[in-house]
Design a protein around this motif. Structure first.
Motif, mmCIF file in Angstrom:
data_model
loop_
_atom_site.group_PDB
_atom_site.id
_atom_site.type_symbol
_atom_site.label_atom_id
_atom_site.label_comp_id
_atom_site.label_asym_id
_atom_site.label_seq_id
_atom_site.Cartn_x
_atom_site.Cartn_y
_atom_site.Cartn_z
ATOM 1 N N TYR A 151 21.523 26.989 -5.016
ATOM 2 C CA TYR A 151 20.869 27.978 -5.639
ATOM 3 C C TYR A 151 21.653 28.532 -6.664
ATOM 4 N N HIS A 152 23.038 29.069 -6.620
ATOM 5 C CA HIS A 152 23.574 29.746 -7.448
ATOM 6 C C HIS A 152 23.842 29.132 -8.923
ATOM 7 N N SER A 153 23.777 27.640 -8.845
ATOM 8 C CA SER A 153 24.001 27.082 -9.916
ATOM 9 C C SER A 153 22.750 25.886 -10.344
ATOM 10 N N ARG A 154 21.587 26.489 -9.904
ATOM 11 C CA ARG A 154 20.332 25.464 -9.909
ATOM 12 C C ARG A 154 20.133 24.785 -11.196
ATOM 13 N N ARG A 155 20.560 25.429 -12.302
ATOM 14 C CA ARG A 155 20.185 24.967 -13.580
ATOM 15 C C ARG A 155 21.313 23.680 -14.005
ATOM 16 N N GLU A 156 22.535 23.924 -13.415
ATOM 17 C CA GLU A 156 23.415 22.562 -13.559
ATOM 18 C C GLU A 156 23.782 21.735 -12.400
ATOM 19 N N LEU A 157 23.313 22.214 -11.278
ATOM 20 C CA LEU A 157 23.493 21.447 -10.133
ATOM 21 C C LEU A 157 22.449 21.056 -9.332
ATOM 22 N N ASN A 158 22.477 19.659 -8.708
ATOM 23 C CA ASN A 158 21.389 19.064 -7.768
ATOM 24 C C ASN A 158 22.136 18.765 -6.727
ATOM 25 N N ALA A 159 21.303 18.349 -5.508
ATOM 26 C CA ALA A 159 21.880 17.801 -4.471
ATOM 27 C C ALA A 159 22.261 16.517 -4.385
ATOM 28 N N ASP A 160 22.002 15.369 -5.693
ATOM 29 C CA ASP A 160 22.597 14.293 -5.833
ATOM 30 C C ASP A 160 24.148 14.347 -6.207
ATOM 31 N N GLN A 161 24.593 15.862 -6.773
ATOM 32 C CA GLN A 161 25.748 15.750 -7.351
ATOM 33 C C GLN A 161 26.731 16.265 -6.194
ATOM 34 N N ILE A 162 26.329 16.217 -4.943
ATOM 35 C CA ILE A 162 27.347 16.761 -3.805
ATOM 36 C C ILE A 162 27.256 15.473 -2.992
ATOM 37 N N VAL A 163 28.566 15.212 -2.394
ATOM 38 C CA VAL A 163 28.778 14.501 -1.477
ATOM 39 C C VAL A 163 29.607 14.945 -0.213
ATOM 40 N N LEU A 164 28.889 14.747 1.004
ATOM 41 C CA LEU A 164 29.589 15.121 2.087
ATOM 42 C C LEU A 164 30.180 13.936 2.903
ATOM 43 N N PHE A 165 31.478 14.042 3.041
ATOM 44 C CA PHE A 165 31.841 12.983 4.109
ATOM 45 C C PHE A 165 31.969 13.405 5.365
ATOM 46 N N SER A 166 31.230 12.821 6.452
ATOM 47 C CA SER A 166 30.834 13.042 7.829
ATOM 48 C C SER A 166 31.647 12.208 8.828
ATOM 49 N N PRO A 167 32.167 12.679 9.879
ATOM 50 C CA PRO A 167 33.146 12.027 10.577
ATOM 51 C C PRO A 167 32.410 10.752 11.311
ATOM 52 N N ASN A 168 31.072 10.712 11.493
ATOM 53 C CA ASN A 168 30.355 9.816 12.100
ATOM 54 C C ASN A 168 28.829 9.814 11.696
ATOM 55 N N LEU A 169 28.183 8.684 11.898
ATOM 56 C CA LEU A 169 26.584 8.662 11.842
ATOM 57 C C LEU A 169 25.952 9.736 12.658
ATOM 58 N N LEU A 170 26.324 10.091 13.981
ATOM 59 C CA LEU A 170 25.693 10.811 14.743
ATOM 60 C C LEU A 170 25.913 12.191 14.160
ATOM 61 N N PHE A 171 26.942 12.590 13.920
ATOM 62 C CA PHE A 171 27.333 13.977 13.007
ATOM 63 C C PHE A 171 26.324 14.292 12.049
ATOM 64 N N SER A 172 26.315 13.088 11.189
ATOM 65 C CA SER A 172 25.481 12.830 9.751
ATOM 66 C C SER A 172 23.780 13.382 10.297
ATOM 67 N N HIS A 173 23.593 12.823 11.380
ATOM 68 C CA HIS A 173 22.051 13.103 11.966
ATOM 69 C C HIS A 173 21.883 14.431 12.516
ATOM 70 N N TYR A 174 23.148 15.173 13.102
ATOM 71 C CA TYR A 174 22.898 16.248 13.863
ATOM 72 C C TYR A 174 22.759 17.311 12.649
ATOM 73 N N ILE A 175 23.313 17.152 11.484
ATOM 74 C CA ILE A 175 23.201 18.401 10.537
ATOM 75 C C ILE A 175 22.039 18.236 9.590
ATOM 76 N N SER A 176 21.439 17.006 9.994
ATOM 77 C CA SER A 176 20.527 16.526 8.669
ATOM 78 C C SER A 176 19.419 17.712 8.505
ATOM 79 N N GLU A 177 19.063 18.490 9.419
ATOM 80 C CA GLU A 177 18.096 19.484 9.213
ATOM 81 C C GLU A 177 18.207 20.756 8.844
ATOM 82 N N VAL A 178 19.588 21.016 8.734
ATOM 83 C CA VAL A 178 19.846 22.565 8.218
ATOM 84 C C VAL A 178 19.513 22.782 6.823
ATOM 85 N N LEU A 179 19.921 21.993 5.796
ATOM 86 C CA LEU A 179 19.499 22.058 4.381
ATOM 87 C C LEU A 179 18.159 22.191 4.190
ATOM 88 N N PRO A 180 17.289 21.114 4.810
ATOM 89 C CA PRO A 180 15.804 21.300 4.524
ATOM 90 C C PRO A 180 15.349 22.520 5.069
#
Length: 588
Positions: free
Chosen positions: A80-109
């Motif tokens: 939101y703060h840098s919406r003119r210069e930043l989009n979601a494709d320019q951010i990478v999150l390294f998760s501990p496992n696939l299960l965790f990736s699924h667990y947090i997948s609904e927060v941002l939406p």
């Protein structure tokens, strides 16, 4: 708080959130997805979310302190703060496992933002070593349990910053004769010999860096390939191929030529011949483009021979079986990328790494190299270090600053635990030597319970009985073990009687009911109730026990086969309950 259109209570969320709100929300049952925490953001979490200036932000938070939730809110804020210069494709999150990736997948939406890219360390490395079976963090953990001596022989050296510095020096000073060029083949035909490639590399100015010389070599090989392709159009096989084409095939291959050219038949056939040749030689072009004209594995073996005596034998043996050790991944990629000038993603602006205590410094150095323009947000809990040695937060930050050469860094510590009831948190605090730093949120519940079993069969009986009670008031009960073997064994014995679900490294969702899983897959997750399996004197390490216990939100049960762990014997007697028929010596 609003009820029936009337404001019952209000307060400023920049300062604090009232205990009544927190108690109500935190008392809810666990869910398949992590909930967002907008309504309950605390002041220290807000500092994490709104930091826009740090090149490296290290968040050290005790289990259940909301560090992962705050990081996801931070991503939403940055978008939101840098919406003119930043989009979601320019951010990478390294998760501990696939299960965790699924667990947090609904927060941002749920916050109105697209999800950032998520990847596990295993996925990241596997994508870069196609055709090899890359060891995962969990394979590595299991191996440490069964054969710690074999795995630790070279592990410490390969995971240190000095090893990565040695690779950099090696690349800068490697002689042309030591470069492991290899022939470029088309089926059984040699297109470019390794000697010819070496000559091309040697002909370039020595003042160029190794990566610049490598890139120029690649460009020269592509130019030579284009000349070869033109010559190849007059070969007999091309003439024969054109002669045997059906009318349909001929017109399909030349349709794009006819649409853009209005010349004679001879030129059309020349175009067709070149197209057929390019198609046949596509694999040669791919080999040049993808740097397959250097054997990077032999090059790394040569480096090991010079810098880590006898380590090359183990590396080469694993390679013969198409296996690659986790400790070799980051150094090997670093060597490849420094030599060839590839492997860097300049677009990524923010790199988030969860469970940072489970990453080696070599891995962190490589990730920073792979994403050179990214600001780092690293979060973890040093007490939950399952795969590495414990390090104090300030010491860890200083080590990172030196290793990564970061100018502006900051550490934020979260010491208040919100996940568990105060009874569970106070029990967990007593397990740790520095447990006093953890602050328990005032949410009452039942004391952790300890079940002492005489043998394996007795433990199973006690677990089945306990499950029937826990499921009356809890949606999700997790039986957490030390390793996958224990999880499979328990699942085999219990699944028919309690409809249990075995969670392995491929799982992507958390169903309700009874779940059985090893500790390293429970990282970052929370469950209504937890049964810690076999917390005995010979089967319990501090980091493991702390991590298992801290997954419980409302109820915690520990099962020990035989003598209980000394870690639990040091916990004051008033912080847990024991089956009344068992006499357990305890600290007063």
């Amino acid at each position: 708080m609003i009820q029936n259109a009337q404001i019952i209570n209000m307060f400023d969320t920049n300062e604090t959130v009232g205990d009544s709100i927190l108690q109500e929300i935190l008392g809810n049952a666990s869910d398949e997805y992590m909930k967002n925490i907008v309504a309950t953001i605390q002041q220290e979490q807000n500092a994490i979310i709104r930091d826009t200036s740090s090149e490296m932000l290290l968040v050290q938070g005790v289990a259940g302190s909301g560090k992962t939730s705050a990081i996801l809110q931070r991503i939403a804020f940055l978008l939101y703060h840098s919406r003119r210069e930043l989009n979601a494709d320019q951010i990478v999150l390294f998760s501990p496992n696939l299960l965790f990736s699924h667990y947090i997948s609904e927060v941002l939406p749920s916050l109105g933002e697209r999800n950032m890219r998520q990847v596990t360390l295993a996925e990241f490395f596997s994508q870069r070593f196609e055709g090899l079976n890359v060891e995962t963090l969990f394979d590595n953990y299991e191996k440490q349990l069964t054969s710690p001596t074999a795995i630790n022989k070279y592990k410490k050296a390969k995971e240190a910053p000095a090893f990565m510095h040695a690779i950099k020096e090696y690349v800068l000073n490697v002689s042309i004769n030591d470069l492991q060029f290899t022939d470029i083949m088309l089926n059984d035909r040699v297109i470019f010999t390794k000697e010819a490639i070496k000559e091309t590399y040697a002909s370039l100015p020595e003042a160029l860096s190794p990566s610049q010389r490598f890139l120029e070599t690649k460009n020269l090989l592509i130019k030579k390939l284009k000349v070869l392709l033109t010559e190849e159009t007059h070969s007999n096989w091309v003439v024969d191929k054109i002669a045997t084409l059906s009318d349909e095939e001929y017109f399909a291959l030349t349709s794009d030529y006819r649409h853009s050219h209005f010349k004679g038949l001879d030129e059309e056939e020349d175009y067709l011949a070149l197209k057929l040749v390019k198609r046949r030689f596509q694999s040669v072009y791919d080999a040049i483009y993808n740097n397959y004209f250097i054997d990077i594995y032999r090059q790394y073996s040569d480096f090991l021979k010079e810098n880590l005596k006898d380590a090359e034998h183990l590396f080469e043996t694993e390679l013969e079986f198409h296996r690659l050790s986790l400790t070799d991944c980051a150094p090997l990629l670093y060597l490849r990328d420094l030599l060839t000038g590839g492997g860097q993603n300049q677009r990524i602006q923010h790199l988030f790494i969860d469970e940072i205590q489970d990453y080696s410094l070599a891995q962190i150095i490589y990730l920073k190299f792979a994403f050179p323009k990214a600001k780092l947000t690293l979060l973890g809990d040093s007490e939950q270090a399952l795969f590495s040695d414990f390090q104090e937060s300030v010491e860890f930050l200083d080590t990172l600053k030196t290793a990564l050469n970061v100018a502006k860094s900051r550490i934020i510590q979260l010491n208040k635990s919100y996940r568990s009831t105060s009874n569970i948190t106070n029990f967990i605090k007593s397990l740790l030597p520095d447990g006093d730093k953890i602050q328990a949120f005032t949410r009452p519940g039942t004391k952790p319970k300890i079940l002492l079993a005489q043998d394996y069969a007795d433990a199973l009986r006690k677990i089945v009985k306990e499950l029937s009670q826990l499921l009356r008031t809890n949606s999700t009960v997790a039986i957490i073990t030390n390793n996958m073997e224990e999880s499979r064994m328990l699942y085999h014995k219990l699944h028919s009687s309690c409809s249990a679900t075995l969670i392995d490294n491929t799982a992507r969702a958390l169903p309700k009911g009874v779940l059985i899983l090893p500790i390293y897959l429970a990282k970052g997750l929370e469950f209504d109730a937890v049964i810690a399996y076999n917390a005995s004197s010979r089967n319990s390490q501090l980091g493991t026990l702390y991590t298992i216990c801290s997954r419980a939100m409302h109820e915690l049960v520990l099962v020990s086969i035989g003598e209980i762990s000394p870690l639990i014997r040091n916990v004051p007697a008033n912080l847990f309950a024991v089956e009344h028929q068992i006499t357990l010596p305890r600290k007063s």
